[in-house]
Design a protein around this motif. Structure first.
Motif, PDB file in Angstrom:
ATOM      1  N   GLY A   1     -57.098 -35.787  38.309  1.00 46.46           N
ATOM      2  CA  GLY A   1     -57.067 -36.870  39.279  1.00 46.46           C
ATOM      3  C   GLY A   1     -57.819 -38.066  38.757  1.00 46.46           C
ATOM      4  O   GLY A   1     -58.468 -37.999  37.717  1.00 46.46           O
ATOM      5  N   GLN A   2     -57.710 -39.161  39.483  1.00 44.62           N
ATOM      6  CA  GLN A   2     -58.443 -40.369  39.108  1.00 44.62           C
ATOM      7  C   GLN A   2     -58.762 -41.160  40.370  1.00 44.62           C
ATOM      8  O   GLN A   2     -58.581 -40.642  41.482  1.00 44.62           O
ATOM      9  N   ALA A   3     -59.232 -42.377  40.205  1.00 42.91           N
ATOM     10  CA  ALA A   3     -59.739 -43.136  41.354  1.00 42.91           C
ATOM     11  C   ALA A   3     -58.697 -43.323  42.442  1.00 42.91           C
ATOM     12  O   ALA A   3     -59.015 -43.286  43.635  1.00 42.91           O
ATOM     13  N   ASP A   4     -57.420 -43.509  42.066  1.00 42.41           N
ATOM     14  CA  ASP A   4     -56.364 -43.693  43.064  1.00 42.41           C
ATOM     15  C   ASP A   4     -56.311 -42.535  44.053  1.00 42.41           C
ATOM     16  O   ASP A   4     -55.944 -42.712  45.215  1.00 42.41           O
ATOM     17  N   MET A   5     -56.647 -41.346  43.569  1.00 45.05           N
ATOM     18  CA  MET A   5     -56.523 -40.135  44.369  1.00 45.05           C
ATOM     19  C   MET A   5     -57.825 -39.789  45.085  1.00 45.05           C
ATOM     20  O   MET A   5     -57.929 -38.731  45.704  1.00 45.05           O
ATOM     21  N   GLY A   6     -58.825 -40.636  44.968  1.00 45.65           N
ATOM     22  CA  GLY A   6     -60.093 -40.407  45.640  1.00 45.65           C
ATOM     23  C   GLY A   6     -61.108 -39.651  44.817  1.00 45.65           C
ATOM     24  O   GLY A   6     -62.150 -39.242  45.332  1.00 45.65           O
ATOM     25  N   ARG A   7     -60.830 -39.480  43.522  1.00 50.63           N
ATOM     26  CA  ARG A   7     -61.777 -38.777  42.660  1.00 50.63           C
ATOM     27  C   ARG A   7     -63.067 -39.587  42.488  1.00 50.63           C
ATOM     28  O   ARG A   7     -63.044 -40.778  42.222  1.00 50.63           O
ATOM     29  N   ASP A   8     -64.186 -38.916  42.651  1.00 55.61           N
ATOM     30  CA  ASP A   8     -65.505 -39.525  42.473  1.00 55.61           C
ATOM     31  C   ASP A   8     -66.079 -38.970  41.180  1.00 55.61           C
ATOM     32  O   ASP A   8     -66.546 -37.835  41.127  1.00 55.61           O
ATOM     33  N   ILE A   9     -66.042 -39.759  40.111  1.00 54.83           N
ATOM     34  CA  ILE A   9     -66.433 -39.259  38.794  1.00 54.83           C
ATOM     35  C   ILE A   9     -67.901 -38.855  38.751  1.00 54.83           C
ATOM     36  O   ILE A   9     -68.275 -37.902  38.061  1.00 54.83           O
ATOM     37  N   ASP A  10     -68.734 -39.520  39.521  1.00 53.62           N
ATOM     38  CA  ASP A  10     -70.157 -39.152  39.532  1.00 53.62           C
ATOM     39  C   ASP A  10     -70.352 -37.771  40.158  1.00 53.62           C
ATOM     40  O   ASP A  10     -71.172 -36.976  39.685  1.00 53.62           O
ATOM     41  N   PHE A  11     -69.583 -37.487  41.216  1.00 49.10           N
ATOM     42  CA  PHE A  11     -69.677 -36.163  41.841  1.00 49.10           C
ATOM     43  C   PHE A  11     -69.166 -35.085  40.888  1.00 49.10           C
ATOM     44  O   PHE A  11     -69.766 -34.013  40.765  1.00 49.10           O
ATOM     45  N   VAL A  12     -68.074 -35.379  40.187  1.00 47.03           N
ATOM     46  CA  VAL A  12     -67.544 -34.420  39.217  1.00 47.03           C
ATOM     47  C   VAL A  12     -68.581 -34.126  38.146  1.00 47.03           C
ATOM     48  O   VAL A  12     -68.788 -32.977  37.743  1.00 47.03           O
ATOM     49  N   ARG A  13     -69.265 -35.167  37.701  1.00 47.68           N
ATOM     50  CA  ARG A  13     -70.305 -34.980  36.678  1.00 47.68           C
ATOM     51  C   ARG A  13     -71.436 -34.095  37.216  1.00 47.68           C
ATOM     52  O   ARG A  13     -71.932 -33.213  36.505  1.00 47.68           O
ATOM     53  N   ARG A  14     -71.816 -34.309  38.470  1.00 46.60           N
ATOM     54  CA  ARG A  14     -72.877 -33.496  39.075  1.00 46.60           C
ATOM     55  C   ARG A  14     -72.445 -32.034  39.187  1.00 46.60           C
ATOM     56  O   ARG A  14     -73.229 -31.116  38.930  1.00 46.60           O
ATOM     57  N   VAL A  15     -71.181 -31.813  39.549  1.00 49.19           N
ATOM     58  CA  VAL A  15     -70.667 -30.445  39.658  1.00 49.19           C
ATOM     59  C   VAL A  15     -70.699 -29.756  38.297  1.00 49.19           C
ATOM     60  O   VAL A  15     -71.118 -28.601  38.169  1.00 49.19           O
ATOM     61  N   ALA A  16     -70.272 -30.465  37.268  1.00 46.93           N
ATOM     62  CA  ALA A  16     -70.258 -29.893  35.923  1.00 46.93           C
ATOM     63  C   ALA A  16     -71.671 -29.536  35.467  1.00 46.93           C
ATOM     64  O   ALA A  16     -71.901 -28.461  34.893  1.00 46.93           O
ATOM     65  N   MET A  17     -72.609 -30.433  35.726  1.00 52.47           N
ATOM     66  CA  MET A  17     -73.985 -30.186  35.298  1.00 52.47           C
ATOM     67  C   MET A  17     -74.610 -29.022  36.072  1.00 52.47           C
ATOM     68  O   MET A  17     -75.299 -28.182  35.511  1.00 52.47           O
ATOM     69  N   ALA A  18     -74.333 -28.976  37.383  1.00 58.88           N
ATOM     70  CA  ALA A  18     -74.957 -27.945  38.212  1.00 58.88           C
ATOM     71  C   ALA A  18     -74.356 -26.570  37.976  1.00 58.88           C
ATOM     72  O   ALA A  18     -75.057 -25.553  38.093  1.00 58.88           O
ATOM     73  N   SER A  19     -73.080 -26.514  37.656  1.00 55.52           N
ATOM     74  CA  SER A  19     -72.397 -25.231  37.491  1.00 55.52           C
ATOM     75  C   SER A  19     -72.368 -24.765  36.043  1.00 55.52           C
ATOM     76  O   SER A  19     -72.200 -23.565  35.773  1.00 55.52           O
ATOM     77  N   GLY A  20     -72.496 -25.696  35.105  1.00 51.91           N
ATOM     78  CA  GLY A  20     -72.338 -25.348  33.696  1.00 51.91           C
ATOM     79  C   GLY A  20     -70.891 -25.161  33.284  1.00 51.91           C
ATOM     80  O   GLY A  20     -70.617 -24.748  32.151  1.00 51.91           O
ATOM     81  N   MET A  21     -69.949 -25.466  34.172  1.00 53.46           N
ATOM     82  CA  MET A  21     -68.530 -25.326  33.872  1.00 53.46           C
ATOM     83  C   MET A  21     -68.017 -26.604  33.198  1.00 53.46           C
ATOM     84  O   MET A  21     -68.182 -27.699  33.740  1.00 53.46           O
ATOM     85  N   PRO A  22     -67.393 -26.506  32.019  1.00 47.91           N
ATOM     86  CA  PRO A  22     -66.763 -27.689  31.426  1.00 47.91           C
ATOM     87  C   PRO A  22     -65.646 -28.205  32.339  1.00 47.91           C
ATOM     88  O   PRO A  22     -64.789 -27.433  32.774  1.00 47.91           O
TER      89      PRO A  22
END
Length: 257
Positions: A34-55
């Motif tokens: 997804g991308q911004a058009d679809m409502g994706r929040d890249i900062d939230f995605v980055r936080r999820v990746a960091m907190a979960s350790g999932m690439p």
């Protein structure tokens, strides 16, 4: 892969729990198509990746006509190419996606597809498409991208599990031309339509052209935990399923010159 990870929630703890559950099922990487058009929040995605350790592989691009910024209609193709390159430069990006048409392709959607093809030439990022249900414009999408110089093996035409055809004519056509065919939204009664089509393509020798996705905001394990056992019950070999779930996405995502 799936729609933007922001989805209906920004509950970080809930998202991390869901991802950890998927990891137990065998998920090793998530493509957030997804991308911004679809409502994706890249900062939230980055936080999820960091907190979960999932690439998590993030995407760039423009979705479909109903979701485009109003400026798309007046932007030139050159300007859209530059805007795409700016998106890639602004954030770590692993693919263009979902790049789509909602139904029959519009003039603006064709313009965006041409621009994505040209941006691909600059970045070598693979392209994930969205087709209107049931799979409309699938072949036209590949035609436009190929005309822009994109090699078919750098493209997955998405949502073709919705194009129900026991002869899998469009699916076979795309595979024969070298593109990937995307089956998604697994884990429901819809699986009974997808399984025979997947098996037909495997039996026709096209296993190396298949990609699977949950296409969901949560329950990221559905493809592995629910859909694959149904394919095994239908006769798919473990070796073939490993090629589809591990080898194919790696080959599709990893840039090659």
């Amino acid at each position: 892969s799936g729609p933007p990870m922001t989805g209906p929630t920004k509950d970080l703890d809930a998202m991390v729990r869901d991802i950890n559950h998927a990891r137990v099922a065998g998920v090793a990487c998530i493509v957030d198509a997804g991308q911004a058009d679809m409502g994706r929040d890249i900062d939230f995605v980055r936080r999820v990746a960091m907190a979960s350790g999932m690439p998590i592989v993030a995407c760039a691009g423009y979705y479909t006509q109903p979701y485009y910024p109003k400026s798309i209609s007046t932007m030139s193709e050159d300007e859209i190419v530059q805007a795409l390159l700016d998106q890639v430069e602004a954030n770590p990006t692993g693919a263009f996606g979902e790049i789509g048409s909602w139904d029959e392709m519009t003039k603006d959607e064709r313009k965006v597809f041409r621009a994505v093809g040209r941006a691909h030439a600059e970045t070598n990022l693979p392209i994930i498409t969205h087709t209107g249900i049931p799979g409309k414009a699938a072949i036209e999408q590949l035609d436009i991208l190929e005309d822009a110089g994109v090699k078919p093996e750098r493209v997955v035409i998405g949502h073709l599990g919705n194009l129900v055809d026991k002869n899998v004519y469009v699916h076979r056509t795309l595979c024969r031309r070298g593109a990937y065919v995307g089956f998604d939204r697994q884990g429901s009664d819809r699986d009974s339509q997808q399984v025979p089509m997947v098996m037909s393509l495997i039996e026709a020798g096209y296993a190396d052209h298949l990609l699977f996705s949950s296409d969901a905001f949560d329950h990221f394990d559905k493809t592995l935990a629910i859909f694959l056992p149904k394919l095994k019950a239908a006769g798919a070999a473990d070796e073939v399923l490993h090629r589809i779930m591990v080898d194919n996405p790696r080959r599709f995502l990893v840039p090659r010159r």
